[in-house]
Design a protein around this motif. Structure first.
Motif, PDB file in Angstrom:
ATOM      1  N   ALA A   1     -78.896 -19.625 -29.831  1.00 55.20           N
ATOM      2  CA  ALA A   1     -79.706 -20.244 -30.888  1.00 55.20           C
ATOM      3  C   ALA A   1     -79.077 -20.141 -32.268  1.00 55.20           C
ATOM      4  O   ALA A   1     -79.323 -20.973 -33.132  1.00 55.20           O
ATOM      5  CB  ALA A   1     -81.103 -19.618 -30.891  1.00 55.20           C
ATOM      6  N   TYR A   2     -78.262 -19.098 -32.495  1.00 52.70           N
ATOM      7  CA  TYR A   2     -77.621 -18.956 -33.823  1.00 52.70           C
ATOM      8  C   TYR A   2     -76.136 -18.631 -33.689  1.00 52.70           C
ATOM      9  O   TYR A   2     -75.518 -18.118 -34.627  1.00 52.70           O
ATOM     10  CB  TYR A   2     -78.365 -17.919 -34.671  1.00 52.70           C
ATOM     11  N   ALA A   3     -75.569 -19.033 -32.532  1.00 51.25           N
ATOM     12  CA  ALA A   3     -74.164 -18.720 -32.238  1.00 51.25           C
ATOM     13  C   ALA A   3     -73.229 -19.209 -33.334  1.00 51.25           C
ATOM     14  O   ALA A   3     -72.291 -18.510 -33.730  1.00 51.25           O
ATOM     15  CB  ALA A   3     -73.777 -19.346 -30.899  1.00 51.25           C
ATOM     16  N   GLY A   4     -73.483 -20.397 -33.847  1.00 51.48           N
ATOM     17  CA  GLY A   4     -72.538 -21.014 -34.781  1.00 51.48           C
ATOM     18  C   GLY A   4     -72.747 -20.627 -36.237  1.00 51.48           C
ATOM     19  O   GLY A   4     -72.044 -21.139 -37.116  1.00 51.48           O
ATOM     20  N   LEU A   5     -73.695 -19.759 -36.507  1.00 49.96           N
ATOM     21  CA  LEU A   5     -73.998 -19.382 -37.892  1.00 49.96           C
ATOM     22  C   LEU A   5     -73.337 -18.035 -38.192  1.00 49.96           C
ATOM     23  O   LEU A   5     -73.880 -16.975 -37.911  1.00 49.96           O
ATOM     24  CB  LEU A   5     -75.514 -19.316 -38.098  1.00 49.96           C
ATOM     25  N   GLU A   6     -72.145 -18.106 -38.806  1.00 50.30           N
ATOM     26  CA  GLU A   6     -71.304 -16.912 -38.955  1.00 50.30           C
ATOM     27  C   GLU A   6     -71.958 -15.828 -39.808  1.00 50.30           C
ATOM     28  O   GLU A   6     -71.812 -14.638 -39.546  1.00 50.30           O
ATOM     29  CB  GLU A   6     -69.948 -17.305 -39.570  1.00 50.30           C
ATOM     30  N   ARG A   7     -72.667 -16.253 -40.849  1.00 48.27           N
ATOM     31  CA  ARG A   7     -73.267 -15.286 -41.760  1.00 48.27           C
ATOM     32  C   ARG A   7     -74.322 -14.412 -41.066  1.00 48.27           C
ATOM     33  O   ARG A   7     -74.590 -13.290 -41.500  1.00 48.27           O
ATOM     34  CB  ARG A   7     -73.914 -16.038 -42.939  1.00 48.27           C
TER      35      ARG A   7
ATOM     36  N   PRO B   1     -71.202 -24.898 -22.800  1.00 46.70           N
ATOM     37  CA  PRO B   1     -72.143 -23.823 -23.131  1.00 46.70           C
ATOM     38  C   PRO B   1     -73.322 -24.420 -23.911  1.00 46.70           C
ATOM     39  O   PRO B   1     -73.158 -25.433 -24.607  1.00 46.70           O
ATOM     40  CB  PRO B   1     -71.327 -22.896 -24.046  1.00 46.70           C
ATOM     41  N   VAL B   2     -74.451 -23.771 -23.818  1.00 47.55           N
ATOM     42  CA  VAL B   2     -75.647 -24.310 -24.481  1.00 47.55           C
ATOM     43  C   VAL B   2     -75.427 -24.445 -25.983  1.00 47.55           C
ATOM     44  O   VAL B   2     -75.849 -25.433 -26.603  1.00 47.55           O
ATOM     45  CB  VAL B   2     -76.874 -23.427 -24.168  1.00 47.55           C
ATOM     46  N   TYR B   3     -74.725 -23.464 -26.595  1.00 46.57           N
ATOM     47  CA  TYR B   3     -74.615 -23.520 -28.054  1.00 46.57           C
ATOM     48  C   TYR B   3     -73.956 -24.799 -28.531  1.00 46.57           C
ATOM     49  O   TYR B   3     -74.272 -25.308 -29.610  1.00 46.57           O
ATOM     50  CB  TYR B   3     -73.925 -22.258 -28.624  1.00 46.57           C
ATOM     51  N   ARG B   4     -73.068 -25.358 -27.734  1.00 47.94           N
ATOM     52  CA  ARG B   4     -72.431 -26.627 -28.135  1.00 47.94           C
ATOM     53  C   ARG B   4     -73.429 -27.780 -28.055  1.00 47.94           C
ATOM     54  O   ARG B   4     -73.404 -28.691 -28.876  1.00 47.94           O
ATOM     55  CB  ARG B   4     -71.194 -26.891 -27.293  1.00 47.94           C
ATOM     56  N   LEU B   5     -74.299 -27.721 -27.063  1.00 50.48           N
ATOM     57  CA  LEU B   5     -75.331 -28.765 -26.959  1.00 50.48           C
ATOM     58  C   LEU B   5     -76.318 -28.675 -28.125  1.00 50.48           C
ATOM     59  O   LEU B   5     -77.000 -29.641 -28.457  1.00 50.48           O
ATOM     60  CB  LEU B   5     -76.083 -28.635 -25.635  1.00 50.48           C
ATOM     61  N   LEU B   6     -76.399 -27.479 -28.715  1.00 48.62           N
ATOM     62  CA  LEU B   6     -77.308 -27.284 -29.853  1.00 48.62           C
ATOM     63  C   LEU B   6     -76.674 -27.700 -31.176  1.00 48.62           C
ATOM     64  O   LEU B   6     -77.318 -27.628 -32.227  1.00 48.62           O
ATOM     65  CB  LEU B   6     -77.707 -25.806 -29.957  1.00 48.62           C
TER      66      LEU B   6
ATOM     67  N   GLY C   1     -88.710 -21.270 -26.897  1.00 50.71           N
ATOM     68  CA  GLY C   1     -87.399 -21.565 -26.353  1.00 50.71           C
ATOM     69  C   GLY C   1     -86.281 -21.574 -27.379  1.00 50.71           C
ATOM     70  O   GLY C   1     -86.453 -21.214 -28.540  1.00 50.71           O
ATOM     71  N   ILE C   2     -85.120 -21.987 -26.906  1.00 52.43           N
ATOM     72  CA  ILE C   2     -83.879 -21.878 -27.671  1.00 52.43           C
ATOM     73  C   ILE C   2     -83.854 -22.853 -28.849  1.00 52.43           C
ATOM     74  O   ILE C   2     -83.430 -22.501 -29.951  1.00 52.43           O
ATOM     75  CB  ILE C   2     -82.667 -22.134 -26.743  1.00 52.43           C
ATOM     76  N   ALA C   3     -84.294 -24.085 -28.616  1.00 55.85           N
ATOM     77  CA  ALA C   3     -84.215 -25.078 -29.701  1.00 55.85           C
ATOM     78  C   ALA C   3     -85.146 -24.698 -30.850  1.00 55.85           C
ATOM     79  O   ALA C   3     -84.798 -24.874 -32.029  1.00 55.85           O
ATOM     80  CB  ALA C   3     -84.560 -26.473 -29.177  1.00 55.85           C
ATOM     81  N   ALA C   4     -86.298 -24.148 -30.522  1.00 48.98           N
ATOM     82  CA  ALA C   4     -87.212 -23.708 -31.579  1.00 48.98           C
ATOM     83  C   ALA C   4     -86.570 -22.575 -32.373  1.00 48.98           C
ATOM     84  O   ALA C   4     -86.640 -22.547 -33.617  1.00 48.98           O
ATOM     85  CB  ALA C   4     -88.544 -23.261 -30.973  1.00 48.98           C
ATOM     86  N   ALA C   5     -85.925 -21.631 -31.670  1.00 48.75           N
ATOM     87  CA  ALA C   5     -85.257 -20.527 -32.361  1.00 48.75           C
ATOM     88  C   ALA C   5     -84.118 -21.060 -33.226  1.00 48.75           C
ATOM     89  O   ALA C   5     -83.905 -20.591 -34.352  1.00 48.75           O
ATOM     90  CB  ALA C   5     -84.737 -19.518 -31.337  1.00 48.75           C
ATOM     91  N   ARG C   6     -83.381 -22.021 -32.707  1.00 43.11           N
ATOM     92  CA  ARG C   6     -82.290 -22.638 -33.487  1.00 43.11           C
ATOM     93  C   ARG C   6     -82.837 -23.265 -34.778  1.00 43.11           C
ATOM     94  O   ARG C   6     -82.256 -23.114 -35.862  1.00 43.11           O
ATOM     95  CB  ARG C   6     -81.589 -23.721 -32.618  1.00 43.11           C
TER      96      ARG C   6
END
Lengths: 393, 393
Positions: free
Chosen positions: A317-323, A120-125, A282-287
Motif C-alpha cells: 500500500a505504501y511501497a513506493g513512498l520512500e519518505r 507485484p501488487v505495488y506496481r498495479l497500485l 483492503g490495500i487500495a483504501a490503505a494506499r
C-alpha cells in the motif's frame, strides 16, 4: 474473460488458546479463484462476524451480502477491484461489518490479479519500485522493569533496532512505575534504538493527563505515542498534537474507512497514521490514505500483527513512498499467524523489509496450517446451506 | 437480584418477498428475559450479520461477542444498561456490527426494565411526560405525477397531513420531471399539508447540483430535504446548509454512533437530525443525540420504517422534548413490520402519536407473527452449537 469463480472463507482458531502464550486467537483467511489464478487474503478482527457479512441472505437494498458484489465479477485489471469496492459501499452501506470482510477479500483479489498480470501488487497500485522499510517489532512492557530491560536486550541481539512498547498498566497514574519501565526499555534498546509507545487509549479524552506524560516521553526519546485517546476524541488529539508535536502523535489502527482516516489527519491532526489493511477495506483504501497522508506532510505506517500475508498486503500500500520508511513487523514466534505462510518476509542485510518482488502478494499460504487450525463451521438458514467450511485441497 | 437470564434472537423474513409489494424483507427481533420480566426489541439492517455479532465465538480483547457483555448481567436500573453499553464499546470495539445488534438488545432491556420498575421507558430516560408528535408518513413518488397526486390525496383522506416523498429518479437531472412530481405531490397534499423530500444521496458530493434544486424546493414549500449528499460528505452538507438554510437540511438515518451524529450537527451543520434507534445503538444513544440536538438549536426526529415496537422505542428517546414535534410514522399496511405487534400506536383525535402510557415500551409482540415469519437457523462452529432459533413459546 477472467471472472471470480469462487471466494472460499476459512476460519482458523488456536485450539486451547492461552493469552499468555498465543499472540493471536483466531483469523479469517480468504481464497479467491478466478480462472486459473488463485489469491489469498486475511481479515482482521471478529472472523465469524466477517464471514457472516459475506454469506448473509439478501436483505434490503443497502444491506446486501458482500458476496453478491464479488462472485461472478470480472477480474482483469485494477479498475475491476475499484468497481467492486464502490458497489459494496453502496449496496452494503448498512452492513457495518462490510469493511472488515472486504479487506481480506480485496487482498485476495489483488493477489490473484497480480498473478494474472504478472506483476507485484505495488506496481498495479501505481508505484514504480518498492522502497525498503525499517521494521519495528511490538514488545509490551514486562511486569517488572528488570524483565522489560532483558526483553529489549534480546530483541537488539536478534537484530531489531526499533521497538514499540506499552500496556501492562502504563499511563494509569503510577508515574514513577511508568518512568522506570520507559527507562528500562530505553536502556535495553540502547541509545540508538528507536522507541515507540502505545498508550492504548489510556487517557480517554483527558488531554491534561496526556500532557503530564509529555516530558517523560521526551526524556526517553520516545519517537511517537500511539492512541493516547479514544478514537472519537478528535478534539483531544488536536490539542495534544499541538502541545506535544504533531509528528509525535500516532493513531489509526481501528480505522475502517478512508473518511475516518482523513478525519484523523485533518481534524485530530495526528502526524503518524497507522492503517490496518485488514480493517480499512483492503490495500487500495490503505494506499489512498498513504497518498493523502503524504500530501498532508504526515507519516504513514502499517498496523499489522497477524500473518506475513497481511504484512505483504500492508507493504504494497505504501511501497513506493520512500519518505514513509517504517514498518510494523510481526516477528518470528510460534503462532497461528506465523504458521499461515510457508515463506516469510525476512529483514535483508541492512535489517530492512520490502514488499516482495514476486507476483501478487508473493506469499504462499501453507495448506497444512489451514488444515491444522481450521474450524469446521456450518450455517443453515431455513432450507438453505448458507455456508460450510470449504475444502483446502 | 434481577439478572439477564436469556437473550433470544428471532430472524424473520417475508417468504416470496416482492419489492413492489413488501416494504420490508426481513428483520431481527430480540427477546430478553430477566427474572419474571420480558422485553422485546428490533434491530435494523442485515439481521443475520447482527445475529452473528451476538453469538460469535470469543476473539481478541476488543472483538468480543455482544452476548458476553449482556448475558448474566444485572438489570435493576438504568445504570445497568449504561454499563453494558460502555462495556460493549470497549470489548467489542472491533466488531463493527456491534451497534446494530445492541440496538435491538438495548430496546428489549429497557422494555423489561420498564416492566420491572413499573414505568414507561421515557420516564426512566429522565422525561416527565410524553408530548404528542405529528406523524409524517413515507410515500415515494409514483412513476407518473398523476399517480403521485392520487397517492397524496389518498393519504390526506386517511388523515395524514404530513408526507415525506422522493426516490424514483428524483434529482437525477430531469429537472422538468422532478418539478412535475413535486407539483403533483403539493397539489395532492393541499396547501396546508407538510411536505418533506428524501433525496437519497442523489447528489453525492456535488453542492452545485443540490443548489440548483434549492429554488424548486422553495416553490413547493418543501420543509426539509433529507440526505442530499453521501454521509461522509460533511463539507458538502455544510456548504449546502449555509446556502439553503440549516433547518431545511436533514440527515442521520445511517448513523451508528453518537460521535457520528455530533459530527453531522457540528461539522455538516444539518438542522434536522434523523436517528434510527435500531441502528445507533439503542434508545439511550438516541436520547443523548436528541438532547445534544436540542442544545444546538437543531431538530430531532426519528427514522423508523419497521415495526411499531421500533416506533415506540424511537418515541421514548425524545418523548419529553416538546419542541421536537415531528415523528416518522410507519403507516398501516399489510407487511411483516405491521404484523409484529398485536397493538399499534394509532394517531389520537388530533392526529398526533405519543409514546404509550404503558410499562416499558408498551407494545406486545404477536407470537403468531413470529411463528409465521421466523426462519429456522442453525450455526455450528466445530463441536459447538453457536445458535439455533429458539422457541417462541
Amino acid at each position: 474473460m477472467t471472472r471470480i469463480d469462487a471466494v472460499d472463507l476459512f476460519l482458523l482458531q488456536v485450539p486451547d488458546f492461552d493469552a499468555a502464550r498465543d499472540p493471536v486467537k483466531d483469523t479469517l483467511l480468504v481464497r479467491v479463484r478466478a480462472g486459473e489464478f488463485e489469491g489469498w487474503g486475511e481479515c482482521e478482527a471478529a472472523p465469524f462476524v466477517s464471514l457472516a457479512a459475506f454469506v448473509t441472505p439478501e436483505s434490503h437494498s443497502t444491506s446486501q451480502p458482500i458476496g453478491a458484489s464479488v462472485l461472478g465479477e470480472r477480474l482483469e485489471d485494477p479498475a475491476d477491484i475499484a468497481r467492486m469496492a464502490q458497489r459494496i459501499a453502496e449496496s452494503s452501506m448498512n452492513v457495518l461489518q462490510a469493511p472488515h470482510i472486504f479487506s481480506g477479500v480485496e487482498m485476495a483479489l489483488w493477489d490473484a490479479l497480480g498473478k494474472r498480470l504478472q506483476e507485484p501488487v505495488y506496481r498495479l497500485l501505481g508505484y514504480e519500485k518498492a522502497f525498503p522499510k525499517q521494521p519495528y517489532v511490538v514488545q509490551p512492557f514486562a511486569s517488572a522493569p528488570e524483565q522489560t530491560y532483558l526483553d529489549m536486550r534480546r530483541l537488539v541481539r536478534a537484530g531489531y533496532g526499533a521497538v514499540k512498547t506499552g500496556w501492562n498498566g502504563f499511563g494509569g497514574g503510577d508515574f514513577a512505575a511508568d518512568r522506570d519501565q520507559l527507562a528500562a526499555a530505553r536502556e535495553g534498546l540502547g541509545r540508538d534504538g528507536r522507541l515507540f509507545l502505545d498508550a492504548a487509549r489510556v487517557w480517554g479524552n483527558d488531554v491534561a493527563a496526556a500532557r503530564s506524560y509529555s516530558h517523560l516521553l521526551d526524556a526517553f526519546d520516545v519517537e511517537w505515542v500511539e492512541e493516547p485517546f479514544d478514537a472519537t476524541a478528535l478534539g483531544a488529539f488536536a490539542d495534544f498534537s499541538h502541545y506535544h508535536g504533531r509528528k509525535r502523535v500516532a493513531a489509526g489502527e481501528n480505522v475502517h474507512s478512508i473518511a475516518q482516516a482523513r478525519q484523523l489527519l485533518d481534524i485530530a491532526d495526528v502526524g503518524v497514521i497507522q492503517i490496518d489493511c485488514g480493517r480499512i477495506g483492503g490495500i487500495a483504501a490503505a494506499r489512498d490514505v498513504a497518498l493523502y497522508a503524504d500530501q498532508r506532510g504526515a507519516s504513514f505506517v502499517n498496523h499489522t500483527y497477524t500473518s506475513h500475508l497481511a504484512l505483504s498486503a500492508a507493504l504494497q500500500a505504501y511501497a513506493g513512498l520512500e519518505r514513509h520508511s517504517l514498518c510494523e513487523y510481526p516477528m518470528d514466534r510460534p503462532s497461528l499467524s506465523w504458521a499461515i505462510c510457508s515463506e516469510h518476509l525476512l529483514p535483508d542485510g541492512e535489517g530492512k523489509v520490502s514488499a516482495p518482488e514476486k507476483l501478487g502478494l508473493g506469499l504462499p499460504v501453507a495448506p497444512e496450517a489451514v488444515l491444522k487450525y481450521v474450524v469446521d463451521t456450518e450455517i443453515r438458514f431455513g432450507a438453505t446451506l448458507l455456508y460450510r467450511t470449504p475444502s483446502i485441497g
